[in-house]
Design a protein around this motif. Structure first.
Motif, PDB file in Angstrom:
ATOM      1  N   ASP A   1       0.708  -1.166  -0.075  1.00 59.50           N
ATOM      2  CA  ASP A   1      -0.103   0.072  -0.023  1.00 59.50           C
ATOM      3  C   ASP A   1       0.952   1.298   0.019  1.00 59.50           C
ATOM      4  O   ASP A   1       0.166   2.369  -0.270  1.00 59.50           O
ATOM      5  N   GLU A   2       2.057   0.993   0.117  1.00 59.19           N
ATOM      6  CA  GLU A   2       3.127   2.343   0.140  1.00 59.19           C
ATOM      7  C   GLU A   2       3.456   2.655  -1.092  1.00 59.19           C
ATOM      8  O   GLU A   2       4.315   3.748  -1.173  1.00 59.19           O
ATOM      9  N   MET A   3       3.444   1.898  -1.965  1.00 61.74           N
ATOM     10  CA  MET A   3       4.088   2.319  -3.140  1.00 61.74           C
ATOM     11  C   MET A   3       3.825   3.791  -4.149  1.00 61.74           C
ATOM     12  O   MET A   3       4.745   4.355  -4.332  1.00 61.74           O
ATOM     13  N   PRO A   4       2.671   4.224  -3.820  1.00 60.57           N
ATOM     14  CA  PRO A   4       2.240   5.436  -4.603  1.00 60.57           C
ATOM     15  C   PRO A   4       3.180   6.466  -3.643  1.00 60.57           C
ATOM     16  O   PRO A   4       3.846   7.457  -4.285  1.00 60.57           O
ATOM     17  N   GLU A   5       3.178   6.438  -2.370  1.00 60.83           N
ATOM     18  CA  GLU A   5       3.938   7.307  -1.506  1.00 60.83           C
ATOM     19  C   GLU A   5       5.572   7.342  -1.690  1.00 60.83           C
ATOM     20  O   GLU A   5       6.423   8.320  -1.815  1.00 60.83           O
ATOM     21  N   VAL A   6       6.138   6.017  -1.901  1.00 59.88           N
ATOM     22  CA  VAL A   6       7.377   5.924  -2.212  1.00 59.88           C
ATOM     23  C   VAL A   6       7.931   6.448  -3.463  1.00 59.88           C
ATOM     24  O   VAL A   6       8.828   7.011  -3.544  1.00 59.88           O
ATOM     25  N   ILE A   7       7.071   6.443  -4.724  1.00 55.13           N
ATOM     26  CA  ILE A   7       7.236   6.783  -5.865  1.00 55.13           C
ATOM     27  C   ILE A   7       7.135   8.490  -5.871  1.00 55.13           C
ATOM     28  O   ILE A   7       8.097   9.076  -6.656  1.00 55.13           O
ATOM     29  N   LYS A   8       6.290   9.161  -4.963  1.00 53.75           N
ATOM     30  CA  LYS A   8       6.172  10.449  -5.218  1.00 53.75           C
ATOM     31  C   LYS A   8       7.459  10.945  -4.412  1.00 53.75           C
ATOM     32  O   LYS A   8       7.828  11.873  -4.981  1.00 53.75           O
ATOM     33  N   ALA A   9       7.937  10.244  -3.285  1.00 51.48           N
ATOM     34  CA  ALA A   9       8.999  11.016  -2.540  1.00 51.48           C
ATOM     35  C   ALA A   9      10.273  10.745  -3.334  1.00 51.48           C
ATOM     36  O   ALA A   9      10.846  11.860  -3.358  1.00 51.48           O
ATOM     37  N   ALA A  10      10.432   9.686  -4.152  1.00 53.03           N
ATOM     38  CA  ALA A  10      11.609   9.603  -4.862  1.00 53.03           C
ATOM     39  C   ALA A  10      11.447  10.533  -6.250  1.00 53.03           C
ATOM     40  O   ALA A  10      12.575  11.187  -6.331  1.00 53.03           O
TER      41      ALA A  10
END
Length: 359
Positions: free
Chosen positions: A242-251
């Motif tokens: 469930d964290e994938m969107p936030e990881v991609i956004k932060a990167a």
């Protein structure tokens, strides 16, 4: 399987057991623990084991992997990521894929010297070499041994393209080399980051740097115009999916140009190790996590099918794939990773760089 005889959890290690090596004739068990003269299973210090290879470039024949060549200065990895597919390879050396993988590290001190000889070999044709296709080339012992740096020095001198994947901030030590290579389109970097949850990171990837530290690496590399992407790998359904969107956004906010992902697959001894670990680390959701992984791989924890093994199949895998695509479309800039150049390769036959005796 060797099992822990008490309720202790080995902090700082991913694996909590030593699985049986399938190539070993004997199995070490403790039927009567009181009869042993020493601790049956302990979290011992890391041991370095020297190897002196005649070749260091490995050819990859897997049809679903983009890189044809790889080079691994180390076998085994102190990072201790519980899901690491490279654990199984440690059995070929006579060790366990469990704790041995994290504390018995095989080092190739002569890697740069051998690499130069291979570059100078008659008929050598350059292809992009991946550092590392197996274990992290910037794991902690690299700070002292500097094998990866010596390899990069050879790459730069010969104008040979390289792709690097790592989850360690030590890569910033080599900014000088990477910056020069980037000017010639000879390098690209992928930083592995699959969670922003520090509590999960400490258990699943115990000796790696924090998510904040990895984002700082992406930012620093990007500021030096070193093409950098984020690898959300592996995705573990029920733990970090469930964290994938936030990881991609932060990167993306830190300058990443692209993203990739894989779904965890637990081949060989990894299934046994991960099952033991998840029951100890997350007993309340262990079965749900395991069943979710199985749902992505045809009802099994392991998956060796080309083209399917890393992305999975079924409804859950499809939903993860859609989540990834939406996040990339929404957050990633339309600046693709550049193609690396092969035409600059300059063999220097008969000439040694004298890099290998330097500090």
């Amino acid at each position: 399987m060797d099992t822990i005889q008490n309720s202790d959890y080995f902090k700082g290690r991913g694996a909590q057991v030593n699985t049986h090596n399938k190539f070993a004739a004997q199995r070490y068990v403790a039927e009567h623990i009181e009869g042993l003269d020493e601790e049956y299973l302990e979290n011992s210090d890391t041991q370095l084991i020297e190897e002196h290879p005649k070749k260091v470039i490995s050819k990859n024949d897997s049809p679903d992997l983009p890189m044809g060549y790889s080079l691994n200065p180390y076998q085994g990895c102190e990072h201790g990521c519980i899901y690491c597919y490279a654990r199984n390879a440690h059995e070929y050396w006579g060790y366990s894929a469990g704790l041995d993988f994290e504390r018995k590290i095989i080092v190739k001190r002569n890697a740069a010297e051998v690499l130069e000889r291979q570059f100078n070999a008659k008929g050598y044709q350059p292809q992009v070499i991946m550092l590392s296709g197996n274990t992290d080339c910037y794991q902690p012992i690299e700070r002292k041994l500097k094998i990866t740096r010596s390899v990069l020095e050879v790459m730069l001198a010969y104008r040979h393209p390289v792709s690097i994947i790592s989850k360690n901030g030590l890569i910033l030590r080599d900014l000088d080399i990477l910056t020069e290579m980037a000017k010639m389109d000879l390098v690209q970097v992928a930083i592995s980051l699959n969670s922003l949850n520090e509590e999960l990171r400490q258990k699943m990837e115990p000796r790696t740097i924090t998510a904040k530290g990895r984002l700082k690496v992406i930012q620093t590399l990007s500021e030096r115009n070193i093409p950098t992407m984020v690898m959300c790998a592996p995705i573990v359904p029920g733990l970090n999916s469930d964290e994938m969107p936030e990881v991609i956004k932060a990167a993306a906010q830190c300058g990443a140009r692209g993203a990739g992902y894989t779904i965890v697959r637990l081949n060989g001894a990894i299934g046994e190790l991960f099952t033991d670990w998840v029951h100890k680390a997350y007993p309340d959701r262990a079965e749900k996590v395991l069943h979710s992984i199985e749902a992505c791989h045809g009802g099994k924890l392991n998956d060796s099918r080309w083209g399917v093994r890393m992305r999975g199949e079924g409804e859950l895998a499809a939903s993860i794939r859609q989540l990834f695509k939406v996040a990339v479309r929404r957050y990633m800039p339309p600046v693709p990773m550049p193609d690396l150049r092969l035409d600059l390769f300059a063999p220097q036959r008969g000439r040694q760089l004298n890099l290998f005796s330097a500090g």
